[in-house]
Design a protein around this motif. Sequence first.
Motif, PDB file in Angstrom:
ATOM      1  N   ILE A 264       4.264  -6.869   8.470  1.00  0.00           N
ATOM      2  CA  ILE A 264       5.274  -7.896   8.744  1.00  0.00           C
ATOM      3  C   ILE A 264       6.581  -7.600   8.019  1.00  0.00           C
ATOM      4  CG2 ILE A 264       5.824 -10.352   8.469  1.00  0.00           C
ATOM      5  CD1 ILE A 264       2.844 -10.932   8.739  1.00  0.00           C
ATOM      6  N   LEU A 265       6.485  -7.211   6.733  1.00  0.00           N
ATOM      7  CA  LEU A 265       7.677  -7.079   5.896  1.00  0.00           C
ATOM      8  C   LEU A 265       8.265  -5.673   5.886  1.00  0.00           C
ATOM      9  CD1 LEU A 265       6.422  -9.142   2.804  1.00  0.00           C
ATOM     10  CD2 LEU A 265       7.894  -9.931   4.668  1.00  0.00           C
ATOM     11  N   ALA A 266       7.425  -4.661   5.988  1.00  0.00           N
ATOM     12  CA  ALA A 266       7.909  -3.277   5.872  1.00  0.00           C
ATOM     13  C   ALA A 266       7.040  -2.355   6.718  1.00  0.00           C
ATOM     14  CB  ALA A 266       7.903  -2.837   4.411  1.00  0.00           C
ATOM     15  N   PRO A 267       7.248  -2.322   8.035  1.00  0.00           N
ATOM     16  CA  PRO A 267       6.430  -1.467   8.915  1.00  0.00           C
ATOM     17  C   PRO A 267       6.395   0.013   8.514  1.00  0.00           C
ATOM     18  CG  PRO A 267       7.707  -3.036  10.209  1.00  0.00           C
ATOM     19  CD  PRO A 267       8.176  -3.164   8.798  1.00  0.00           C
ATOM     20  N   PRO A 268       7.496   0.597   7.990  1.00  0.00           N
ATOM     21  CA  PRO A 268       7.392   2.008   7.582  1.00  0.00           C
ATOM     22  C   PRO A 268       6.337   2.251   6.501  1.00  0.00           C
ATOM     23  CG  PRO A 268       9.688   1.368   7.802  1.00  0.00           C
ATOM     24  CD  PRO A 268       8.902   0.120   7.899  1.00  0.00           C
ATOM     25  N   ILE A 269       6.227   1.325   5.542  1.00  0.00           N
ATOM     26  CA  ILE A 269       5.195   1.480   4.507  1.00  0.00           C
ATOM     27  C   ILE A 269       3.816   1.287   5.118  1.00  0.00           C
ATOM     28  CG2 ILE A 269       4.392   0.698   2.258  1.00  0.00           C
ATOM     29  CD1 ILE A 269       7.112  -0.365   1.654  1.00  0.00           C
ATOM     30  N   ALA A 270       3.710   0.331   6.051  1.00  0.00           N
ATOM     31  CA  ALA A 270       2.421   0.097   6.707  1.00  0.00           C
ATOM     32  C   ALA A 270       1.957   1.335   7.461  1.00  0.00           C
ATOM     33  CB  ALA A 270       2.529  -1.098   7.646  1.00  0.00           C
ATOM     34  N   SER A 343       4.760  -0.915 -11.077  1.00  0.00           N
ATOM     35  CA  SER A 343       3.852  -1.192  -9.963  1.00  0.00           C
ATOM     36  C   SER A 343       2.406  -1.092 -10.413  1.00  0.00           C
ATOM     37  CB  SER A 343       4.112  -0.209  -8.815  1.00  0.00           C
ATOM     38  OG  SER A 343       5.418  -0.357  -8.316  1.00  0.00           O
ATOM     39  N   THR A 344       2.123  -0.067 -11.196  1.00  0.00           N
ATOM     40  CA  THR A 344       0.761   0.110 -11.690  1.00  0.00           C
ATOM     41  C   THR A 344       0.355  -1.054 -12.580  1.00  0.00           C
ATOM     42  OG1 THR A 344       1.057   2.510 -11.607  1.00  0.00           O
ATOM     43  CG2 THR A 344      -0.783   1.662 -12.916  1.00  0.00           C
ATOM     44  N   LEU A 345       1.252  -1.445 -13.495  1.00  0.00           N
ATOM     45  CA  LEU A 345       0.940  -2.554 -14.398  1.00  0.00           C
ATOM     46  C   LEU A 345       0.840  -3.873 -13.651  1.00  0.00           C
ATOM     47  CD1 LEU A 345       3.189  -1.631 -17.460  1.00  0.00           C
ATOM     48  CD2 LEU A 345       0.710  -1.345 -17.228  1.00  0.00           C
ATOM     49  N   SER A 346       1.709  -4.086 -12.664  1.00  0.00           N
ATOM     50  CA  SER A 346       1.650  -5.313 -11.878  1.00  0.00           C
ATOM     51  C   SER A 346       0.354  -5.389 -11.084  1.00  0.00           C
ATOM     52  CB  SER A 346       2.846  -5.391 -10.930  1.00  0.00           C
ATOM     53  OG  SER A 346       4.057  -5.434 -11.643  1.00  0.00           O
ATOM     54  N   GLY A 347      -0.088  -4.241 -10.584  1.00  0.00           N
ATOM     55  CA  GLY A 347      -1.328  -4.223  -9.827  1.00  0.00           C
ATOM     56  C   GLY A 347      -2.534  -4.626 -10.638  1.00  0.00           C
ATOM     57  N   ALA A 373       4.262   4.092  -4.690  1.00  0.00           N
ATOM     58  CA  ALA A 373       4.271   3.057  -5.725  1.00  0.00           C
ATOM     59  C   ALA A 373       3.276   1.946  -5.411  1.00  0.00           C
ATOM     60  CB  ALA A 373       5.679   2.481  -5.870  1.00  0.00           C
ATOM     61  N   LEU A 374       3.250   1.525  -4.162  1.00  0.00           N
ATOM     62  CA  LEU A 374       2.324   0.461  -3.795  1.00  0.00           C
ATOM     63  C   LEU A 374       0.881   0.964  -3.835  1.00  0.00           C
ATOM     64  CD1 LEU A 374       1.970  -2.426  -2.951  1.00  0.00           C
ATOM     65  CD2 LEU A 374       2.309  -1.757  -0.569  1.00  0.00           C
ATOM     66  N   GLY A 375       0.685   2.235  -3.455  1.00  0.00           N
ATOM     67  CA  GLY A 375      -0.649   2.812  -3.579  1.00  0.00           C
ATOM     68  C   GLY A 375      -1.130   2.813  -5.019  1.00  0.00           C
ATOM     69  N   ALA A 376      -0.220   3.100  -5.950  1.00  0.00           N
ATOM     70  CA  ALA A 376      -0.586   3.056  -7.369  1.00  0.00           C
ATOM     71  C   ALA A 376      -0.985   1.645  -7.787  1.00  0.00           C
ATOM     72  CB  ALA A 376       0.590   3.551  -8.217  1.00  0.00           C
ATOM     73  N   ALA A 377      -0.291   0.652  -7.244  1.00  0.00           N
ATOM     74  CA  ALA A 377      -0.626  -0.739  -7.561  1.00  0.00           C
ATOM     75  C   ALA A 377      -2.007  -1.106  -7.018  1.00  0.00           C
ATOM     76  CB  ALA A 377       0.435  -1.672  -6.988  1.00  0.00           C
ATOM     77  N   VAL A 378      -2.307  -0.647  -5.804  1.00  0.00           N
ATOM     78  CA  VAL A 378      -3.623  -0.926  -5.214  1.00  0.00           C
ATOM     79  C   VAL A 378      -4.722  -0.262  -6.034  1.00  0.00           C
ATOM     80  CG1 VAL A 378      -5.074  -0.564  -3.193  1.00  0.00           C
ATOM     81  CG2 VAL A 378      -2.699  -1.266  -2.897  1.00  0.00           C
ATOM     82  N   ILE A 379      -4.486   0.989  -6.446  1.00  0.00           N
ATOM     83  CA  ILE A 379      -5.474   1.690  -7.271  1.00  0.00           C
ATOM     84  C   ILE A 379      -5.666   0.954  -8.598  1.00  0.00           C
ATOM     85  CG2 ILE A 379      -5.916   3.805  -8.569  1.00  0.00           C
ATOM     86  CD1 ILE A 379      -4.501   5.338  -6.332  1.00  0.00           C
ATOM     87  N   ALA A 380      -4.568   0.548  -9.216  1.00  0.00           N
ATOM     88  CA  ALA A 380      -4.662  -0.161 -10.488  1.00  0.00           C
ATOM     89  C   ALA A 380      -5.408  -1.476 -10.323  1.00  0.00           C
ATOM     90  CB  ALA A 380      -3.262  -0.420 -11.044  1.00  0.00           C
ATOM     91  N   ASN A 381      -5.151  -2.177  -9.228  1.00  0.00           N
ATOM     92  CA  ASN A 381      -5.826  -3.443  -8.979  1.00  0.00           C
ATOM     93  C   ASN A 381      -7.326  -3.236  -8.811  1.00  0.00           C
ATOM     94  OD1 ASN A 381      -6.591  -5.735  -6.662  1.00  0.00           O
ATOM     95  ND2 ASN A 381      -5.260  -6.456  -8.311  1.00  0.00           N
ATOM     96  N   ALA A 411     -11.964   7.619  -0.688  1.00  0.00           N
ATOM     97  CA  ALA A 411     -11.667   7.633   0.748  1.00  0.00           C
ATOM     98  C   ALA A 411     -10.185   7.376   0.995  1.00  0.00           C
ATOM     99  CB  ALA A 411     -12.521   6.593   1.464  1.00  0.00           C
ATOM    100  N   ALA A 412      -9.612   6.397   0.285  1.00  0.00           N
ATOM    101  CA  ALA A 412      -8.202   6.072   0.480  1.00  0.00           C
ATOM    102  C   ALA A 412      -7.295   7.222   0.067  1.00  0.00           C
ATOM    103  CB  ALA A 412      -7.856   4.810  -0.306  1.00  0.00           C
ATOM    104  N   ILE A 413      -7.581   7.847  -1.075  1.00  0.00           N
ATOM    105  CA  ILE A 413      -6.739   8.949  -1.567  1.00  0.00           C
ATOM    106  C   ILE A 413      -6.840  10.153  -0.638  1.00  0.00           C
ATOM    107  CG2 ILE A 413      -6.432  10.586  -3.453  1.00  0.00           C
ATOM    108  CD1 ILE A 413      -7.316   8.349  -5.364  1.00  0.00           C
ATOM    109  N   VAL A 414      -8.033  10.445  -0.172  1.00  0.00           N
ATOM    110  CA  VAL A 414      -8.205  11.576   0.745  1.00  0.00           C
ATOM    111  C   VAL A 414      -7.402  11.357   2.022  1.00  0.00           C
ATOM    112  CG1 VAL A 414      -9.864  12.762   2.232  1.00  0.00           C
ATOM    113  CG2 VAL A 414     -10.433  12.304  -0.161  1.00  0.00           C
ATOM    114  N   VAL A 415      -7.481  10.167   2.560  1.00  0.00           N
ATOM    115  CA  VAL A 415      -6.725   9.864   3.780  1.00  0.00           C
ATOM    116  C   VAL A 415      -5.230   9.931   3.506  1.00  0.00           C
ATOM    117  CG1 VAL A 415      -6.197   8.057   5.466  1.00  0.00           C
ATOM    118  CG2 VAL A 415      -8.566   8.502   4.809  1.00  0.00           C
TER     119      VAL A 415
END
Length: 432
Positions: A264-270, A343-347, A373-381, A411-415
């Motif tokens: 919805i907010l950022a299709p390129p990142i999606a 991003s990592t700390l926020s995650g 950056a968002l991937g790092a946040a997801v990993i940290a979370n 799986a996520a990192i490999v993809v």
Amino acid sequence: MESIESFERLALALAIGAVVGVERHWRERDEGAGKRTAGIRTFMIAGMLGGLSGLIEQTQSAPPALYGLVVGAMFAIFSAIFALYQFRESIVEGDYSVTTVVAAMATFALGILAVLGNARLAAAGGVSLVAILASREILHRFVRALSWNELRSAIVFLAMAVIVLPILPDAPVGPFGGISPSGTWQLVVLLAGISFLGYVAVKAFGQVRGELVAGAVNGLVSSTAIAVTNARLSLTGQSAALLVAGATAANAVSYLKVLLYLAILAPPIAARLGPSLVAAALVMAGFSLLFAQKDTPRPPELGTRNPFELLSVLKTALLLVAVSFLARAAAAWFGQSGLLVVSTLSGLADIDAITVTIAGIIDTIGAEFAATALGAAVIANTVAKTAYALALGGRAYGGRFLLASASALVAAIVVFETIPMIEWLMMEHLPR
């Protein structure tokens, strides 16, 4: 009101009566003709009569002080006559339930609302009424199994949400943006509500289905909270496999929720991060089903356990607030140049806030770095939730959670790393 609109509203009143009447008639479908007070035809007429009362009210030129006299009188007469017939039937059958009378009164009132008020609200009210009537067995079974501890917990939870929360100030207190007392208490209510919702789901749907349903629903709100809550519950003797199944289901939904935000907010990142999020969600969902199926559940002692321990919820909320405060402090110290660190700390505390933040600055930092950056946040979370599971839960719970989380991240990192390679190969070998 124009004639066409009047017909439409009257038809809606009739439809509401029909929908309610089907459910009431089905309850007494084995009764012979003339043996039931009200069936589908009676409720259709009740809805239509309410709508006609509203139309008659509109045609009157009574002073404002007398407005509503027609619908009020018609409602009173209808209710009295219907209750009288229902009373006679109850005497004969020895059944003193007043549900049909109240349902008929509500159908009449919804018919009035369909003509005089908000038609959408009337339609929603009709559907809600049918849902309540059709849920009789589930609600009765739940109330029969309800203990005083459970009722007390529900009352405490309502007091937390309805009495305490509205009176707390929203203004943040402290450095680095501060901490909002209202926001902090919302987190407390959230954790308590998640625990109570999971408890209700288990009682309503059964031990296995209840944990999966609770986990998936709470993944839309806070997968961290359900991971922490289930970790605490794993120390009370409950099935670790089922609790992990609920927590991993929440994680799967959480990944998909992030993808929805990005779409919805950022299709390129999606487009860049989406396949990795889907891969992680599928792995988590697979482990959730695996843990649920491999479990051999024993009868849970739900009747004597408090649905949530308020002190434990408060401690967990303070832990998450502390992590969130550290993330904001890091953002103030590092600034934009330390976005990856921030991003990592926020995650560690919350994935939703950093998702919205990165989506808002994609034009400045570019889609590729934003996705990183968002991937790092997801990993940290995910790592943070795994750490909570290991620290706060039992060994069986923490080990299973670690296995599912590690597999999902791999799986996520490999993809994530494979997609650029595939795109490069396609650009190199496809004809131009």
